[in-house]
Motif scaffolding. Structure first.
Motif, mmCIF file in Angstrom:
data_model
loop_
_atom_site.group_PDB
_atom_site.id
_atom_site.type_symbol
_atom_site.label_atom_id
_atom_site.label_comp_id
_atom_site.label_asym_id
_atom_site.label_seq_id
_atom_site.Cartn_x
_atom_site.Cartn_y
_atom_site.Cartn_z
ATOM 1 N N UNK A 1 -19.518 22.622 39.212
ATOM 2 C CA UNK A 1 -18.591 23.535 39.880
ATOM 3 C C UNK A 1 -17.229 22.875 40.072
ATOM 4 N N UNK A 2 -16.217 23.728 40.316
ATOM 5 C CA UNK A 2 -14.871 23.240 40.609
ATOM 6 C C UNK A 2 -14.933 22.457 41.918
ATOM 7 N N UNK B 1 -13.487 16.080 46.172
ATOM 8 C CA UNK B 1 -12.432 15.857 45.181
ATOM 9 C C UNK B 1 -12.574 14.449 44.610
ATOM 10 N N UNK B 2 -12.733 14.348 43.266
ATOM 11 C CA UNK B 2 -12.906 13.026 42.657
ATOM 12 C C UNK B 2 -11.636 12.196 42.795
ATOM 13 N N UNK C 1 -11.566 16.756 36.511
ATOM 14 C CA UNK C 1 -12.596 17.390 35.678
ATOM 15 C C UNK C 1 -13.673 16.388 35.260
ATOM 16 N N UNK C 2 -13.423 15.101 35.500
ATOM 17 C CA UNK C 2 -14.312 14.047 35.006
ATOM 18 C C UNK C 2 -15.805 14.283 35.288
ATOM 19 N N UNK C 3 -16.182 14.705 36.523
ATOM 20 C CA UNK C 3 -17.610 14.860 36.795
ATOM 21 C C UNK C 3 -18.301 15.884 35.887
ATOM 22 N N UNK D 1 -11.634 7.626 33.426
ATOM 23 C CA UNK D 1 -11.527 9.007 33.903
ATOM 24 C C UNK D 1 -11.990 9.123 35.345
ATOM 25 N N UNK D 2 -13.011 8.328 35.704
ATOM 26 C CA UNK D 2 -13.556 8.411 37.055
ATOM 27 C C UNK D 2 -12.728 7.647 38.071
ATOM 28 N N UNK D 3 -11.929 6.706 37.563
ATOM 29 C CA UNK D 3 -11.215 5.851 38.516
ATOM 30 C C UNK D 3 -9.733 6.190 38.627
#
Ligand SMILES: Nc1ncnc2c1ncn2[C@@H]1O[C@H](COP(=O)(O)OP(=O)(O)OP(=O)(O)O)[C@@H](O)[C@H]1O
Ligand SMILES: [Mg+2]
Lengths: 325, 335
Positions: free
Chosen positions: A272-273, A279-280, A285-287, A296-298
């Motif tokens: 999901x959004x 919030x990452x 959108x990474x997750x 992307x995750x960091x």
């Protein structure tokens, strides 16, 4: 010069649980006569960014932008009174729920004429004539009779036509249509979209079409802007976007269509959004992204160049085949 | 619209019979015997007592008595007061204008202040005005009426000598009843100062009587406005570039009035009840005071008839409210 130019627009809501950033650094440009589609899943801040520009957000919203200009005028600097002279006249908006968007206590005629009275110097007879002309323009049969109808006597499609007539009353230079057909039957949806498309060509106004529907995008728009979790993640002309989406999110949206552009609904992508609490830290959108790597995750994603559709991504898609995998 | 009206009128029938029954039973359920009360301290001999009971028909079965009463009512005969020996009907109409005048002034005050207060509170939600107005409304709503009335009397009549303490007009003035409304009759009389005197007598009782409905209307207007202000059509109205005054005062208020009208109608009912206390405090010669006195005297016909007529008045008000409702809400009108 662009008709509408927005740079780095952010909207933050004060909620009981603290501030919530519904729109995060969105850019948007529309020229005279442009048709721009804004797509994205529910909650991606499409409506909020447009409402911010119209000045229709509640007081809990804090709006910031580096630039927000319409027709060369800085909207941020306008007083409330000056702004009311622009909205409803040069810049108009129609909404998702036509049935509840009309005031149940007043006749259709009253509500259309009210827009005319607010902005134009017409006398009673001229307003009446113009109201009939407008209803005729949006394809309402027997306009003279319908003027005295109350909203509850109209179907959803008719109500949306009335909304369009009202929005077009003062010949706006920009019309924002926020999911104008989502609440309507499929057959009526097509009629309303055709109407909007025809009116746009006839009047040469600019049109911003917010939609979930990729089919609509393909048929109606010239340019597409994809939004995700309050950010703009990609912008391209329609052909380019369908041929080579550069952001994995756009690619996923298109790839999930069983047969491209033949289904009407935006498909679901696993996950999901992100909302207010999840919030990452890195790319938003990474997750949900199949291509996501460590970085992307960091780290927040950079915006790529125009040749890559301004994709906000560490690993933009470059090959058409890649997108359809 | 006509059918709507007729169907409403039909619902009056059971209500009317119910009210007749309740008013009949109510006074009889109170302890105390009208004949003993009438006789007073002198008392009454057992023979005379029996005679009077027969004369009034109280020896007959209760259902027969009710039937008699009901058929009388349907023929427009509400009986005669034990005390004054005048028909209840005549007494009621002699006193009702005073109550009506007081109630109308009170409801006008309540509406004229309550609706703007509610609108201002709603449009300033959570801010100073909202809090100030709503706390005031809460105080007004929960304040004991007699205490509030006495406070006003002490300040405005006692200390400042601005208003008289009781009655409808100074004894100085005398003129014939034309309409029964003191404000109108005093103007018609052409006597200098009569109107001002009537107004000064009316001010305090009207304010006292208006207090609770004012608080209720203000709170209801606020909550109705808050609900309406989040509706899509309000966003549409603002998207047209309309001024806040027009958006709030026309588009929102028109819709918010629908529940508010209902509350106003209900307030009128409680107003007539509240009039009893207010009239007693200010010695206002209306039906409230008349009925209180009659209850203490166990004047059965007056209490029965008075309750019934007040109930009918409330029903008529509710009918008018229903009609207004139809005028404001097109969904009902067009049905
Ligand atoms: N008044 C508000 N107060 C707090 N949060 C809000 C408010 N209005 C919108 N939001 C939040 O802002 C985010 C973006 O909402 P927005 O309505 O712009 O989404 P959208 O892209 O238009 O979605 P949809 O397709 O469902 O219309 C959502 O998470 C929403 O919950
Ligand atoms: Mg939306």
């Amino acid at each position: 010069m662009a008709l509408l130019s927005i740079r780095n627009l952010s909207v933050e809501f004060a909620t009981a649980a603290g501030p919530f950033r519904a729109v995060d650094g969105v850019d948007l440009t529309v020229d005279q006569g442009d048709v721009l589609a804004i797509v994205g899943e529910s909650g991606s801040g499409k409506s909020v960014s447009m409402l911010a520009m119209m000045g229709l957000l509640p007081w809990t919203a804090t709006i910031t932008a580096d630039e927000m200009s319409f027709d060369g005028r800085d909207i941020r600097r306008l007083s409330a009174r000056e702004r009311r002279k622009v909205i409803g006249r040069d810049m108009a908006m129609i909404f998702q729920e036509p049935m509840s968007s009309l005031n149940p206590c007043f006749t259709v005629g009253f509500q259309i004429k009210e827009a005319l009275r607010q902005h134009l110097n017409l006398d009673r007879a001229q307003r009446h004539a113009r109201a009939i002309e407008l209803m005729d323009l949006v394809g309402i049969p027997a306009p003279e009779k319908r003027l005295s109808a109350f909203p509850h006597q109209l179907s959803g499609g008719m109500s949306q036509r009335v909304m369009i007539a009202m929005a077009l009353a003062c010949k706006p230079r920009l019309l924002i249509a926020d999911e104008p057909t989502t609440a309507l039957d499929v057959t009526i949806q097509a009629q309303i979209l055709d109407l909007l498309s025809d009116l746009q060509k006839e009047t040469g106004m600019a049109l911003i079409l917010i939609t979930h529907d990729m089919g609509v995008v393909a048929e109606t728009a010239q340019r597409v802007q994809v939004q995700y979790a309050g950010q703009k993640v990609e912008e391209q002309p329609v052909e380019g976007l369908f041929a080579t989406p550069h952001h994995p999110y756009t690619a996923a949206l298109l790839a999930a269509l069983p047969e491209r552009a033949t289904t009407r609904r935006l498909p679901t992508i696993p996950g999901v959004v992100p909302g207010q609490y999840d919030r990452p830290a890195g790319c938003l959108f990474a997750p949900r992204c199949a291509k996501a790597t460590e970085i992307c995750h960091s780290t927040r994603a950079p915006v790529q160049g125009a040749e890559l559709g301004l994709a906000r991504c560490h690993h933009p898609v470059t090959q058409p085949e890649e997108a359809t995998q | 619209m006509l059918r709507y009206l007729l169907s409403k009128l039909l619902t009056f029938v059971p209500t009317f019979i119910g009210v007749t029954l309740i008013s009949f039973a109510f006074i009889r359920a109170l302890p105390g015997d009208p004949i003993i009360v009438m006789a007073g301290e002198r008392g009454v001999t057992p023979e005379r007592y029996k005679e009077l009971v027969e004369q009034f028909g109280y020896d007959r079965p209760i259902l027969v008595q009710f039937w008699d009463y009901l058929t009388g009512v349907l023929q427009g005969d509400l009986g005669t007061s034990f005390v004054t020996k005048k028909p209840v009907w005549n007494e009621f109409f002699a006193l009702f204008p005073a109550t009506l005048e007081l109630s109308i002034c009170a409801i006008i005050i309540a509406i004229a202040l309550g609706i703007p207060a509610g609108v201002i509170a709603a449009t300033h939600r959570g801010k100073f005005f909202d809090r100030a107005l709503m706390s005031t409304a809460l105080i007004g709503y929960s304040m004991p009426i007699f205490w509030w009335a006495l406070l006003l009397i002490i300040v405005f009549s006692g200390n400042l000598h601005w208003t008289p303490v009781s009655g409808r007009i100074d004894l100085l003035y005398y003129f014939k009843d034309v309409t029964g409304f003191m404000l109108i009759d005093s103007l018609l009389s052409g006597q200098k100062g009569a109107f001002a005197s009537a107004v000064s007598h009316l001010v305090l009782p009207s304010i006292v009587l208006a207090t609770i409905p004012l608080a209720v209307i203000a709170r209801q207007t606020r909550s109705a406005m808050l609900e309406v202000l989040s509706e899509d059509y309000i966003r549409t109205a603002r998207a047209k570039g309309l001024s806040p005054l027009r958006v709030n005062g026309l588009h929102a208020l028109r819709n918010a009035m629908i529940p508010v009208i209902t509350v106003i109608g209900l307030s009128v009912g409680t107003l007539l009840a509240g009039a009893i206390l207010t009239e007693t405090i200010f010695s206002w010669p209306g039906i409230g005071k008349w009925m209180v006195d009659s209850i203490f005297r166990r004047d059965y016909p007056v209490v029965q008839g008075g309750l019934l007529l007040v109930a009918v008045a409330v029903m008529v008000v509710n009918l008018v409210v229903d009609l207004l409702y139809g005028l404001i809400n097109p969904k009902i009108r067009k049905r």
